[in-house]
Write a protein that holds these residues in place. Sequence first.
Motif, short mmCIF file in Angstrom:
data_model
loop_
_atom_site.label_atom_id
_atom_site.label_comp_id
_atom_site.label_asym_id
_atom_site.label_seq_id
_atom_site.Cartn_x
_atom_site.Cartn_y
_atom_site.Cartn_z
N ASP A 180 0.85 -1.20 0.00
CA ASP A 180 0.00 0.00 0.00
C ASP A 180 0.89 1.25 0.00
O ASP A 180 1.26 1.77 1.06
CB ASP A 180 -0.91 0.01 1.23
CG ASP A 180 -1.96 -1.08 1.19
OD1 ASP A 180 -1.97 -1.87 0.21
OD2 ASP A 180 -2.76 -1.17 2.14
N LEU A 181 1.20 1.73 -1.17
CA LEU A 181 2.15 2.84 -1.23
C LEU A 181 1.50 4.15 -0.80
O LEU A 181 0.28 4.33 -0.87
CB LEU A 181 2.73 2.98 -2.62
CG LEU A 181 1.99 3.82 -3.67
CD1 LEU A 181 2.96 4.22 -4.77
CD2 LEU A 181 0.80 3.08 -4.24
N ILE A 182 2.34 5.07 -0.37
CA ILE A 182 1.89 6.40 0.02
C ILE A 182 1.53 7.18 -1.23
O ILE A 182 2.32 7.24 -2.19
CB ILE A 182 2.99 7.14 0.81
CG1 ILE A 182 3.27 6.41 2.13
CG2 ILE A 182 2.60 8.59 1.07
CD1 ILE A 182 4.49 6.93 2.88
N ILE A 183 0.35 7.78 -1.27
CA ILE A 183 -0.05 8.59 -2.42
C ILE A 183 -0.16 10.07 -2.06
O ILE A 183 -0.29 10.91 -2.95
CB ILE A 183 -1.38 8.08 -3.02
CG1 ILE A 183 -2.52 8.10 -2.00
CG2 ILE A 183 -1.20 6.68 -3.61
CD1 ILE A 183 -3.88 7.72 -2.60
N GLN A 184 -0.11 10.39 -0.78
CA GLN A 184 -0.08 11.80 -0.37
C GLN A 184 0.76 11.92 0.89
O GLN A 184 0.59 11.17 1.85
CB GLN A 184 -1.49 12.32 -0.10
CG GLN A 184 -1.55 13.83 0.13
CD GLN A 184 -2.96 14.31 0.40
OE1 GLN A 184 -3.68 13.74 1.22
NE2 GLN A 184 -3.37 15.38 -0.28
N ARG A 185 1.67 12.89 0.87
CA ARG A 185 2.56 13.11 2.01
C ARG A 185 1.84 13.91 3.10
O ARG A 185 0.76 14.48 2.85
CB ARG A 185 3.81 13.87 1.54
CG ARG A 185 4.59 13.16 0.42
CD ARG A 185 5.82 13.98 0.04
NE ARG A 185 6.55 13.39 -1.07
CZ ARG A 185 6.39 13.74 -2.35
NH1 ARG A 185 5.52 14.70 -2.68
NH2 ARG A 185 7.08 13.14 -3.31
N ASN A 216 8.34 -1.23 -12.62
CA ASN A 216 7.85 -1.61 -11.28
C ASN A 216 6.81 -0.64 -10.74
O ASN A 216 6.06 -0.98 -9.82
CB ASN A 216 9.02 -1.73 -10.30
CG ASN A 216 9.89 -2.94 -10.59
OD1 ASN A 216 9.41 -3.92 -11.17
ND2 ASN A 216 11.14 -2.89 -10.20
N ASN A 217 6.75 0.57 -11.28
CA ASN A 217 5.71 1.52 -10.87
C ASN A 217 4.38 1.24 -11.56
O ASN A 217 3.32 1.64 -11.06
CB ASN A 217 6.13 2.96 -11.22
CG ASN A 217 7.30 3.45 -10.38
OD1 ASN A 217 7.40 3.11 -9.21
ND2 ASN A 217 8.17 4.24 -10.98
N THR A 218 4.44 0.59 -12.70
CA THR A 218 3.25 0.46 -13.53
C THR A 218 2.11 -0.31 -12.85
O THR A 218 0.94 0.11 -12.97
CB THR A 218 3.62 -0.17 -14.89
OG1 THR A 218 4.67 0.61 -15.49
CG2 THR A 218 2.43 -0.18 -15.84
N PRO A 219 2.36 -1.40 -12.13
CA PRO A 219 1.23 -2.08 -11.46
C PRO A 219 0.48 -1.17 -10.50
O PRO A 219 -0.76 -1.18 -10.46
CB PRO A 219 1.90 -3.24 -10.73
CG PRO A 219 3.16 -3.50 -11.47
CD PRO A 219 3.62 -2.16 -11.96
N TRP A 220 1.19 -0.39 -9.70
CA TRP A 220 0.53 0.56 -8.81
C TRP A 220 -0.33 1.54 -9.61
O TRP A 220 -1.47 1.82 -9.27
CB TRP A 220 1.57 1.35 -8.01
CG TRP A 220 2.02 0.70 -6.75
CD1 TRP A 220 1.25 0.12 -5.78
CD2 TRP A 220 3.38 0.59 -6.30
NE1 TRP A 220 2.04 -0.34 -4.75
CE2 TRP A 220 3.35 -0.07 -5.05
CE3 TRP A 220 4.60 0.97 -6.84
CZ2 TRP A 220 4.50 -0.35 -4.32
CZ3 TRP A 220 5.76 0.70 -6.12
CH2 TRP A 220 5.70 0.04 -4.87
#
Length: 471
Positions: A180-185, A216-220
């Motif tokens: 679950d990557l960060i999408i907003q700081r 590697n960014n593309t799936p997200w």
Amino acid sequence: MSTSNVRTPVRTRIAPSPTGFLHLGTARTALYSWAYARHHGGEFVLRIEDTDVARSTQDSVDQILASMAWLGLQHDEGPIYQMQRLDRYQQVIDQMIAAGTAYRCYCSPEELDAMREAQKARGEKTRYDGRWRPAPGKVLPAIPDGVKPVVRFANPPDGVVTWDDLVKGPISISNTEIDDLIIQRPDGVPTYNFAVVVDDLDMRITHVFRGDEHINNTPWQINIWHAIAAGAPLPNYGHCPIILGDDGLKLSKRRGAVSVTAYEDAGYLPEGMLNYLARLGWSHGDDELFSLEQMVQWFDGSHLAKSPAQWDPAKLAWVNAQHLKAADDGRLAGLVVTQLAKRGIAAAADARLAAMCALFKDRCSTTLELTDWLAMYFAPVTPSDEERAAHLTDAIRPALATLVAQLDAAAWDKAGIAAAMKATLTQHGLKMPQLAMPVRVLVCGRAQTPSVDAVLALFDKKMVAERLQSF
């Protein structure tokens, strides 16, 4: 990729980060994106991804815009700045939180470090463990006082992300490999993988060419796309292999790469640079040399290489030399004037300078080399001691005096100069090299030039006499 399968209208983009100069890999991506859009009668968008606030600078923005202008890759929309779109990103974030596809996470950096260390100790892959991710029946931790949360994307826990890459073919990555990557700081600024999806959606981008470090960014990005625009057609992704430096390592902004504008300063022509960049990852049969117009005609997204290309300065110089030979002499004169001005030498881009360019350009790979030759027409020359010793002997002095007199009476053109030299040779019983070499050394500062009568004809007559008498 066949033209019949292309979504229309085609819209491509280039989205550099203004944290440094526009480097060669990004320039190649810009070229492919621009050429593909032009080939299909589509549109090319310039977007400035400036959400790295700490490192983004106006100087970098200016350099990026200057590089794109020099290359001649004109955009149809933009430049569009991400930091001017924060309200739009916040709107999407709020919608995602409401829909349960994003959530707030209050983990401190120390907690995240401890989480990763514990995972390493257990021999597990380091990743966010989802402790703040809502789930039915799950009790979340108490919200700590005074902590600004990040927002994370609730990545699907299972399944596979698959896309048919324009360069590499079908690619599949399991959702279990990504977290679950960060999408907003905490400061409200979006992260790259989120902002790029919103931008591509809003700007109706149909095709994305970029370096394969983004695979590697593309799936997200695909998962986020589906979360915010279910049913909307995804862009077609094409991940181009990296460019390797002379040492076989990746040519990057941080290691070994040189800015596009540095090549402009070094005297390369934009058409030479674009021709060379195009061939670093794409081919059209055996064609090595072509114009930008030809590339637009040919570039349909096929024949993109799957393997890295290696930067070859010698090949670039050769390609540029061919374009230099074909370049308009008046245009070259203007470029030489700019180069001369950097040396403190004033000159006019007139017919005489254009004629000089025509005479010398076949010997040069860059306008810098061309300027090295033509500076002798505008500034004093200093022959080397070796050439003076080899060619300026006392025995040749009488012939040089005769030549000065002959030239004074001659018509100041190639034929008149040739006749004056022939008369001098006859009078003194010399062969052409015995006279031509010392003339070149005194007038031009070097022993090797094109035909000496053609070279002298472009000099001021008085300057030639003064230099011949300086011996």
